[in-house]
Write a protein that holds these residues in place. Structure first.
Motif, PDB file in Angstrom:
ATOM      1  N   ALA A   8       0.598  -1.162  -0.106  1.00 26.95           N
ATOM      2  CA  ALA A   8      -0.037   0.023  -0.061  1.00 26.95           C
ATOM      3  C   ALA A   8       0.808   1.278   0.143  1.00 26.95           C
ATOM      4  O   ALA A   8       0.595   2.319  -0.705  1.00 26.95           O
ATOM      5  CB  ALA A   8      -0.907  -0.119   1.110  1.00 26.95           C
ATOM      6  N   GLY A   9       2.035   1.085   0.699  1.00 24.67           N
ATOM      7  CA  GLY A   9       2.714   2.322   1.000  1.00 24.67           C
ATOM      8  C   GLY A   9       3.545   2.554  -0.558  1.00 24.67           C
ATOM      9  O   GLY A   9       3.781   3.651  -0.995  1.00 24.67           O
ATOM     10  N   ALA A  10       4.013   1.314  -1.291  1.00 21.08           N
ATOM     11  CA  ALA A  10       4.583   1.418  -2.458  1.00 21.08           C
ATOM     12  C   ALA A  10       3.733   2.184  -3.393  1.00 21.08           C
ATOM     13  O   ALA A  10       3.966   3.011  -4.270  1.00 21.08           O
ATOM     14  CB  ALA A  10       4.984   0.269  -2.958  1.00 21.08           C
ATOM     15  N   VAL A  11       2.537   1.573  -3.511  1.00 18.46           N
ATOM     16  CA  VAL A  11       1.460   1.894  -4.574  1.00 18.46           C
ATOM     17  C   VAL A  11       1.043   3.399  -4.230  1.00 18.46           C
ATOM     18  O   VAL A  11       1.264   4.253  -5.164  1.00 18.46           O
ATOM     19  CB  VAL A  11       0.071   1.152  -4.566  1.00 18.46           C
ATOM     20  CG1 VAL A  11      -1.016   1.750  -5.169  1.00 18.46           C
ATOM     21  CG2 VAL A  11       0.517  -0.193  -5.057  1.00 18.46           C
ATOM     22  N   ALA A  12       1.040   4.051  -3.141  1.00 17.67           N
ATOM     23  CA  ALA A  12       0.650   5.167  -2.742  1.00 17.67           C
ATOM     24  C   ALA A  12       1.973   6.196  -3.100  1.00 17.67           C
ATOM     25  O   ALA A  12       1.763   7.211  -3.808  1.00 17.67           O
ATOM     26  CB  ALA A  12       0.488   5.414  -1.071  1.00 17.67           C
ATOM     27  N   SER A  13       3.120   5.726  -2.835  1.00 15.60           N
ATOM     28  CA  SER A  13       4.135   6.728  -3.439  1.00 15.60           C
ATOM     29  C   SER A  13       4.273   6.535  -4.736  1.00 15.60           C
ATOM     30  O   SER A  13       4.684   7.830  -5.283  1.00 15.60           O
ATOM     31  CB  SER A  13       5.557   6.190  -2.648  1.00 15.60           C
ATOM     32  OG  SER A  13       5.942   4.687  -3.241  1.00 15.60           O
ATOM     33  N   PHE A  17       4.075  10.128  -6.863  1.00 16.73           N
ATOM     34  CA  PHE A  17       5.309  10.495  -7.616  1.00 16.73           C
ATOM     35  C   PHE A  17       4.757  10.832  -9.018  1.00 16.73           C
ATOM     36  O   PHE A  17       5.171  11.818  -9.577  1.00 16.73           O
ATOM     37  CB  PHE A  17       6.317   9.853  -7.496  1.00 16.73           C
ATOM     38  CG  PHE A  17       7.531  10.045  -8.309  1.00 16.73           C
ATOM     39  CD1 PHE A  17       8.290  11.392  -7.726  1.00 16.73           C
ATOM     40  CD2 PHE A  17       7.855   9.395  -9.311  1.00 16.73           C
ATOM     41  CE1 PHE A  17       9.284  11.684  -8.641  1.00 16.73           C
ATOM     42  CE2 PHE A  17       9.056   9.877 -10.176  1.00 16.73           C
ATOM     43  CZ  PHE A  17       9.967  11.017  -9.707  1.00 16.73           C
ATOM     44  N   GLY A  18       3.733   9.984  -9.398  1.00 19.77           N
ATOM     45  CA  GLY A  18       3.510  10.084 -10.591  1.00 19.77           C
ATOM     46  C   GLY A  18       2.500  11.274 -11.055  1.00 19.77           C
ATOM     47  O   GLY A  18       2.442  11.787 -12.132  1.00 19.77           O
ATOM     48  N   ALA A  19       1.815  11.706 -10.092  1.00 21.42           N
ATOM     49  CA  ALA A  19       0.915  12.886  -9.971  1.00 21.42           C
ATOM     50  C   ALA A  19       1.798  14.140 -10.039  1.00 21.42           C
ATOM     51  O   ALA A  19       1.571  15.241 -10.427  1.00 21.42           O
ATOM     52  CB  ALA A  19      -0.220  12.868  -8.903  1.00 21.42           C
ATOM     53  N   VAL A  20       2.853  14.034  -9.174  1.00 19.57           N
ATOM     54  CA  VAL A  20       3.734  15.534  -8.920  1.00 19.57           C
ATOM     55  C   VAL A  20       4.775  15.460 -10.237  1.00 19.57           C
ATOM     56  O   VAL A  20       4.965  16.439 -10.456  1.00 19.57           O
ATOM     57  CB  VAL A  20       4.309  15.172  -7.663  1.00 19.57           C
ATOM     58  CG1 VAL A  20       5.543  16.379  -7.493  1.00 19.57           C
ATOM     59  CG2 VAL A  20       3.281  15.100  -6.531  1.00 19.57           C
TER      60      VAL A  20
END
Length: 152
Positions: A8-13, A17-20
């Motif tokens: 969940a942490g990896a997907v969230a990061s 990062f993909g949005a930023v």
């Protein structure tokens, strides 16, 4: 559970990062384009400043010459009138042009021994005037190089 939290942490990061990341990339591109525009505008301003500077320089030189030419203008050349040299008694002089050379018929002498003349150098010829005088004349210029007066 621990794996779920890590996942969940990896997907969230990745999502964060993909949005930023595109936002940073887009801003970076816009910044470079903006820098190019500023550089072009600066260059245009520099060129205009250069033109203005050269125009001012030309005007200053013109104004300076307008104000100072009367002080530094050279004097007009002196005109000296000399009387013409007197014409020779016999009519011919070495170095003077033969006046009738191009205006009328010229009697060219090719029989040198008959008239007791030497062979003329290259570019010259002997001619006889209407009084019987022999003149060595340059062919190209008509200038008298030598003359032999007749006994008349």
């Amino acid at each position: 559970m621990r794996i779920n939290r890590v996942m969940a942490g990896a997907v969230a990061s990745v999502l964060a990062f993909g949005a930023v990341a595109p936002a940073f990339a887009d801003n970076d591109h816009r910044g470079r384009d903006h820098d190019r525009r500023e550089w072009r505008e600066d260059r245009r301003e520099w060129r205009q400043d250069r033109r203005d500077w050269e125009r001012d320089r030309r005007e200053a030189r013109r104004d300076w010459h307008r104000d100072h030419d009367r002080y530094y203008r050279p004097a007009p050349p002196r005109v000296v009138y000399r009387p013409a040299p007197p014409p020779p008694r016999y009519g011919w002089r070495v170095g003077y042009p033969y006046r009738n050379y191009y205006s009328g018929p010229v009697y060219v002498v090719n029989d040198y021994p008959r008239y007791h003349l030497r062979r003329p150098p290259y570019g010259h010829q002997w001619i006889r005037d209407d009084r019987g005088n022999m003149l060595m004349v340059a062919i190209a210029t008509g200038v008298i190089a030598q003359y032999v007066l007749s006994g008349r």
